[in-house]
Scaffold this motif. Structure first.
Motif, short mmCIF file in Angstrom:
data_model
loop_
_atom_site.label_atom_id
_atom_site.label_comp_id
_atom_site.label_asym_id
_atom_site.label_seq_id
_atom_site.Cartn_x
_atom_site.Cartn_y
_atom_site.Cartn_z
N GLN A 48 29.24 -46.18 1.56
CA GLN A 48 28.26 -46.48 2.59
C GLN A 48 28.76 -46.17 3.99
O GLN A 48 27.96 -45.99 4.92
CB GLN A 48 27.82 -47.95 2.52
CG GLN A 48 28.95 -48.97 2.68
CD GLN A 48 29.58 -49.33 1.34
OE1 GLN A 48 29.47 -48.58 0.39
NE2 GLN A 48 30.21 -50.48 1.28
N SER A 49 30.09 -46.08 4.20
CA SER A 49 30.65 -45.78 5.52
C SER A 49 31.22 -44.37 5.61
O SER A 49 31.71 -43.97 6.67
CB SER A 49 31.76 -46.79 5.85
OG SER A 49 31.30 -48.11 5.75
N ARG A 50 31.17 -43.61 4.52
CA ARG A 50 31.87 -42.35 4.47
C ARG A 50 31.20 -41.23 5.28
O ARG A 50 31.85 -40.32 5.76
CB ARG A 50 32.02 -41.92 3.01
CG ARG A 50 33.03 -40.81 2.79
CD ARG A 50 33.17 -40.51 1.33
NE ARG A 50 33.66 -41.67 0.59
CZ ARG A 50 33.67 -41.75 -0.72
NH1 ARG A 50 33.20 -40.76 -1.45
NH2 ARG A 50 34.14 -42.82 -1.33
N GLY A 51 29.87 -41.32 5.43
CA GLY A 51 29.13 -40.24 6.09
C GLY A 51 29.61 -40.00 7.52
O GLY A 51 29.80 -38.85 7.95
N ASN A 68 32.95 -38.26 7.51
CA ASN A 68 32.80 -36.86 7.08
C ASN A 68 32.32 -35.98 8.23
O ASN A 68 32.78 -34.84 8.38
CB ASN A 68 31.81 -36.78 5.91
CG ASN A 68 32.50 -36.91 4.56
OD1 ASN A 68 33.64 -36.49 4.39
ND2 ASN A 68 31.82 -37.51 3.61
N ASN A 69 31.40 -36.51 9.03
CA ASN A 69 30.90 -35.74 10.18
C ASN A 69 32.02 -35.49 11.19
O ASN A 69 32.14 -34.39 11.73
CB ASN A 69 29.75 -36.49 10.84
CG ASN A 69 28.50 -36.50 9.97
OD1 ASN A 69 28.31 -35.62 9.14
ND2 ASN A 69 27.66 -37.50 10.14
N GLN A 89 32.54 -28.02 1.28
CA GLN A 89 31.67 -29.09 1.73
C GLN A 89 30.66 -29.47 0.66
O GLN A 89 30.37 -30.65 0.44
CB GLN A 89 30.95 -28.65 3.02
CG GLN A 89 30.15 -29.76 3.68
CD GLN A 89 31.04 -30.88 4.19
OE1 GLN A 89 32.19 -30.65 4.55
NE2 GLN A 89 30.51 -32.08 4.21
N GLU A 102 30.22 -33.09 -1.04
CA GLU A 102 28.94 -33.79 -1.08
C GLU A 102 28.52 -34.09 -2.52
O GLU A 102 27.97 -35.15 -2.80
CB GLU A 102 27.88 -32.94 -0.39
CG GLU A 102 28.08 -32.83 1.12
CD GLU A 102 27.10 -31.87 1.77
OE1 GLU A 102 26.30 -31.26 1.03
OE2 GLU A 102 27.13 -31.74 3.01
N GLN A 142 30.38 -37.06 -3.63
CA GLN A 142 29.82 -38.27 -3.04
C GLN A 142 28.56 -38.72 -3.79
O GLN A 142 28.38 -39.90 -4.07
CB GLN A 142 29.48 -38.03 -1.57
CG GLN A 142 30.70 -37.85 -0.68
CD GLN A 142 30.33 -37.50 0.74
OE1 GLN A 142 29.16 -37.38 1.07
NE2 GLN A 142 31.32 -37.32 1.58
N GLU A 174 27.94 -42.19 -5.76
CA GLU A 174 26.80 -43.06 -5.50
C GLU A 174 26.02 -43.35 -6.78
O GLU A 174 25.59 -44.48 -7.02
CB GLU A 174 25.88 -42.41 -4.46
CG GLU A 174 26.49 -42.35 -3.06
CD GLU A 174 25.61 -41.58 -2.09
OE1 GLU A 174 24.54 -41.09 -2.53
OE2 GLU A 174 25.99 -41.47 -0.92
#
Length: 217
Positions: A65-68, A71-72, A137, A141, A144, A148
């Motif tokens: 939930q905090s990874r996005g 990653n950016n 990338q 993704e 990820q 999830e």
């Protein structure tokens, strides 16, 4: 885990600032100093790439939930390194052209042709690098999304287990209620039988009393 990532970020900022400064100095130095500085920048770029790898590993350990957000940030750092490498390659090409011109004296047109050829090769390499980065990338993704899905499946499994537990409790309560109702029904039947027997006895007593009374008269 996020504190380690931020520590790597600080090291990354310091190194990239030094590299940017050195790349800008390369064309202004004498030949021997340029050679030493080019080697030094090349070494620091390798260190920066190692930092990116460490940050990438740290991001993988951060909750989904905090990874996005991380990653950016990591993606922007990788783009910054690509730009540094591009600037460094251009400074090295300019440096190589200058050395050849010093050695050969005249030959500007040939040098320009070689420089254009090198730049073209550099662009092709950068395009290949971008394609590899895009593939990487996509892989990240995909990983990820898989994590999830696994997390959602784990949550669904827990919900199903809780539902089963509630069903077992309900079955147990229904069984207990059934036993209670059966016992109550049995007592009701027993009471009715007793009442019937008692009524029969009372009726028989009345009949006998009337019989003996009439017989006495």
């Amino acid at each position: 885990m996020s504190s380690d990532f931020e520590s790597y970020e600080q090291d990354f900022g310091t190194l990239t600032a030094e590299i940017t400064n050195k790349i800008g100095r390369i064309p202004k130095l004498a030949s021997e100093e340029k050679t030493q500085l080019v080697l030094n920048v090349d070494k620091q770029l390798e260190e920066v790439k190692e930092l990116l790898e460490q940050m990438d590993l740290e991001v993988r350990e951060i909750p989904v939930q905090s990874r996005g957000m991380y990653n950016n940030r990591l993606k922007s750092y990788k783009q910054e390194v690509e730009k540094l490498e591009k600037d460094f390659k251009r400074s090295r090409i300019a440096y190589s052209d200058e050395v050849r011109n010093d050695l050969l004296g005249d030959g500007g047109s040939s040098s320009e042709t070689q420089r254009a050829h090198l730049l073209d090769n550099t662009e092709r390499l950068e395009r290949s690098s971008r394609r590899l980065e895009a593939g990487y990338q996509i892989a990240v993704e995909t990983e990820q999304v898989g994590q999830e899905i696994l997390a959602n499946l784990h949550g669904d499994r827990e919900k199903i287990q809780r539902a089963r537990e509630r069903l077992r409790e309900t079955d147990a309560n229904l069984g207990k209620s059934s036993r209670i109702l059966t016992g109550m029904l049995r007592r009701i039947i027993q009471n009715r039988v007793l009442l019937f027997i008692l009524g029969a006895i009372i009726l028989l007593t009345i009949i006998l009393a009337l019989y003996f009374n009439l017989r006495g008269h």
